[in-house]
Design an enzyme around this catalytic site. Structure first.
Site, short mmCIF file in Angstrom:
data_model
loop_
_atom_site.label_atom_id
_atom_site.label_comp_id
_atom_site.label_asym_id
_atom_site.label_seq_id
_atom_site.Cartn_x
_atom_site.Cartn_y
_atom_site.Cartn_z
CE LYS A 222 -1.64 1.61 4.08
NZ LYS A 222 -1.23 3.01 4.25
CG ASN A 223 2.65 2.65 3.54
OD1 ASN A 223 1.45 2.93 3.41
ND2 ASN A 223 3.23 2.51 4.71
CB CYS B 127 -3.22 11.40 12.13
SG CYS B 127 -2.64 9.72 12.10
NE ARG C 145 1.19 10.34 10.18
CZ ARG C 145 0.81 9.23 9.56
NH1 ARG C 145 -0.31 8.63 9.92
NH2 ARG C 145 1.52 8.72 8.57
CG ASP D 269 3.86 1.49 9.44
OD1 ASP D 269 3.53 2.35 10.27
OD2 ASP D 269 3.89 1.72 8.21
NE ARG E 91 -6.30 4.57 6.27
CZ ARG E 91 -5.22 4.89 6.99
NH1 ARG E 91 -5.28 4.97 8.28
NH2 ARG E 91 -4.07 5.17 6.40
C1 UD1 Z 1 4.84 6.86 6.23
C2 UD1 Z 1 3.96 5.63 6.14
C3 UD1 Z 1 3.51 5.20 7.54
C4 UD1 Z 1 4.74 5.01 8.44
C5 UD1 Z 1 5.62 6.25 8.43
C6 UD1 Z 1 6.92 6.07 9.20
C7 UD1 Z 1 2.86 5.92 4.00
C8 UD1 Z 1 1.62 6.19 3.26
N1 UD1 Z 1 2.80 5.95 5.33
O1 UD1 Z 1 4.04 7.90 6.78
O2 UD1 Z 1 2.82 3.96 7.41
O3 UD1 Z 1 4.31 4.77 9.76
O4 UD1 Z 1 5.97 6.60 7.07
O5 UD1 Z 1 7.63 5.00 8.70
O6 UD1 Z 1 3.90 5.63 3.42
N2 UD1 Z 1 6.95 14.78 10.19
C9 UD1 Z 1 7.05 16.13 10.45
N3 UD1 Z 1 6.81 17.00 9.41
C10 UD1 Z 1 6.53 16.58 8.15
C11 UD1 Z 1 6.45 15.18 7.91
C12 UD1 Z 1 6.68 14.30 8.94
O7 UD1 Z 1 7.31 16.55 11.57
O8 UD1 Z 1 6.33 17.41 7.25
C13 UD1 Z 1 7.18 13.82 11.30
C14 UD1 Z 1 5.94 12.95 11.59
O9 UD1 Z 1 5.03 13.60 12.42
C15 UD1 Z 1 6.57 11.72 12.23
C16 UD1 Z 1 7.91 11.59 11.49
O10 UD1 Z 1 8.16 12.88 10.90
O11 UD1 Z 1 6.79 11.95 13.60
C17 UD1 Z 1 7.93 10.54 10.42
O12 UD1 Z 1 6.81 10.72 9.56
P1 UD1 Z 1 6.86 10.34 8.01
O13 UD1 Z 1 8.06 9.51 7.75
O14 UD1 Z 1 6.69 11.58 7.21
O15 UD1 Z 1 5.56 9.45 7.89
P2 UD1 Z 1 4.53 9.43 6.69
O16 UD1 Z 1 5.24 9.63 5.40
O17 UD1 Z 1 3.36 10.27 7.02
#
Ligand code: UD1
Length: 420
Positions: free
Chosen positions: A22-23, A118, A123, A307, A399
């Site tokens: 999915k990701n 969320c 996030r 995850d 999901r």
């Molecule tokens: C993706 C995965 C999710 C997984 C996560 C971490 C998808 C669709 N989802 O989520 O299943 O749990 O990676 O491996 O691929 N952050 C910020 N600012 C930003 C973006 C992120 O502070 O602009 C923080 C987030 O709050 C979190 C950390 O960075 O604490 C990691 O998040 P991120 O790697 O971005 O996760 P996702 O891409 O949302």
């Protein structure tokens, strides 16, 4: 609303076929907005997030055909491009925010709703937006929408992420692939899903290089030509079924996997006492001896994946001794704890650290799913519990897990989906 009724205590045995990731599918499908010609993806999982994304892609003016039996998705351009991603779709799927990147890159404008709240943490999307600004985008966030434009087109830049983000790395790869000049990303995420996006784009004519030191270099190209791409297997789904085998003291052959992507999960499982035999694209797992307690800290890949944390917590309830889980990625990802405790688990939380005392015999109870991986940890706990567990709010589960109860029931589980 639907719920699952699970009668626990059955040893699982048989085969499980893992779906496409999915990701990996989400950013790759979103990158198709960069193309003028039709694109085709294989091994796309039939999960709710993919259907939500299909709706979003349609709203943005694309035609989408999803052959659910063959798991093939075709996307082609309609006459009119649209640049508006509404809250009604974005509120249910955070990854939708990635559409900002291809819309800006291709059309120079976009209005995209901020993703909804969320349960596992705040996030924010600041890393995405700050990096897009470095590529020359003008961004204004107002009334819950990101209003963005790039009147002169996007330009290559040096981007050093202050922290590692999967989504922000994917955003910038998609934005920079058609930008003028070279973009260098440091402190990038190098999850297999990010690498699958890079491999897909490179096959289509992009010029992206990466290394294990978290550096990605993207030389902008003028156009991308379409090619068929097979999405990588879902490593988190594979890891989840591996735990299902161990928690029920069963034995499963797990097929359609990439064992390289599972090494961080396998190394913990082997230390705990699992016997894992790997083949070309499958593995067999069962208990080698009595399982031992463990300590894990969630980290960006190649570290242990956040995850998989909730699933390992369910397993820890069935291991004698104290297991410890430190959650370092998300600030609020222990929502499954109170539900596991309703089933009889003994878990103590101090800030980002959970200490699980096993063995506790779990008993069926009525519980509530709170997020995707939390829900599946309740399914795993229910498989090993005495009596019937009722899991409410399973839309979270749908999901990200394709045909979960069918896959488990074929291996001897007793799970029924019922309407309220
Ligand atoms: C993706 C995965 C999710 C997984 C996560 C971490 C998808 C669709 N989802 O989520 O299943 O749990 O990676 O491996 O691929 N952050 C910020 N600012 C930003 C973006 C992120 O502070 O602009 C923080 C987030 O709050 C979190 C950390 O960075 O604490 C990691 O998040 P991120 O790697 O971005 O996760 P996702 O891409 O949302």
């Amino acid at each position: 609303m639907q719920k699952l009724l699970i009668t626990g205590g059955k040893k699982l045995s048989g085969e499980v076929v893992i779906s496409g990731s999915k990701n990996a599918s989400l950013p790759i499908i979103i990158s198709s907005l960069l193309f003028d010609d039709p694109v085709q993806f294989e091994n796309v999982p039939k999960v709710k997030d993919i259907y939500t994304l299909i709706n979003l892609i349609k709203v943005l003016g694309r035609e989408v055909e999803f052959d659910e039996n063959k798991e093939i998705l075709k996307i082609s351009k309609k006459n009119k491009d649209k640049y508006f991603a509404p809250y009604s779709i974005m509120k249910t799927m955070r990854a939708g925010v990635l559409v900002l990147a291809p819309l800006l890159a291709k059309f120079g404008k976009a209005k995209v709703s901020l993703p909804g709240g969320c349960s596992i943490g705040a996030r924010p999307v600041n890393l995405h937006l700050d990096a897009l600004k470095k590529l020359g985008a003008k961004i204004n966030v107002k009334n819950g929408y990101i209003d963005a434009s790039a009147p002169k087109g996007l330009l290559g830049a040096n981007i050093k992420f202050s922290s590692i983000s999967v989504g922000a790395t994917e955003s910038i790869i998609i934005a920079a692939v058609l930008a003028k000049g070279t973009t260098k990303i440091s402190n990038a995420a190098i999850e297999p899903e990010v690498i699958d996006l890079i491999k897909f784009l490179n096959k289509c004519g992009a010029d992206i290089k990466y290394n294990s030191k978290r550096k990605i270099i993207i030389k902008g190209v003028n156009f991308l030509y379409p090619i068929k791409h097979k999405i990588i297997p879902d490593r988190i789904e594979a890891g989840t079924y591996a735990i299902a085998a161990l928690i029920t003291n069963g034995k499963l052959l797990i097929k359609n996997v990439n064992n390289d992507h599972l090494q961080n999960i396998f190394s913990v499982l082997k230390k705990i006492g699992a016997n894992i035999k790997t083949f070309k694209d499958s593995f067999v797992i069962f208990r080698k001896h009595q399982l031992k307690p463990f300590k894990i800290i969630t980290k960006p890949y190649p570290g242990f994946p956040t995850d998989m944390q909730a699933q390992f917590m369910a397993l820890a309830t069935q291991i004698k001794g104290l297991s410890v889980i430190n959650e370092e990625i998300f600030e609020n990802r222990f929502l499954h704890v109170s539900e596991l405790m309703r089933m009889g688990a003994d878990i103590e939380i101090k800030k980002q650290k959970a200490t699980i005392k096993g063995i506790k015999n779990l008993n069926g109870a009525e519980v509530m799913a709170t997020d995707l991986r939390a829900s599946v940890s309740l399914v795993l706990a229910a498989l090993s519990a005495k009596g019937i567990t009722t899991i409410n709010r399973i839309y979270h589960l749908d999901r990200g897990y394709s045909k979960l109860e069918k896959k488990l029931n074929l291996c001897g589980a007793n799970i029924r989906r019922v309407n309220d």
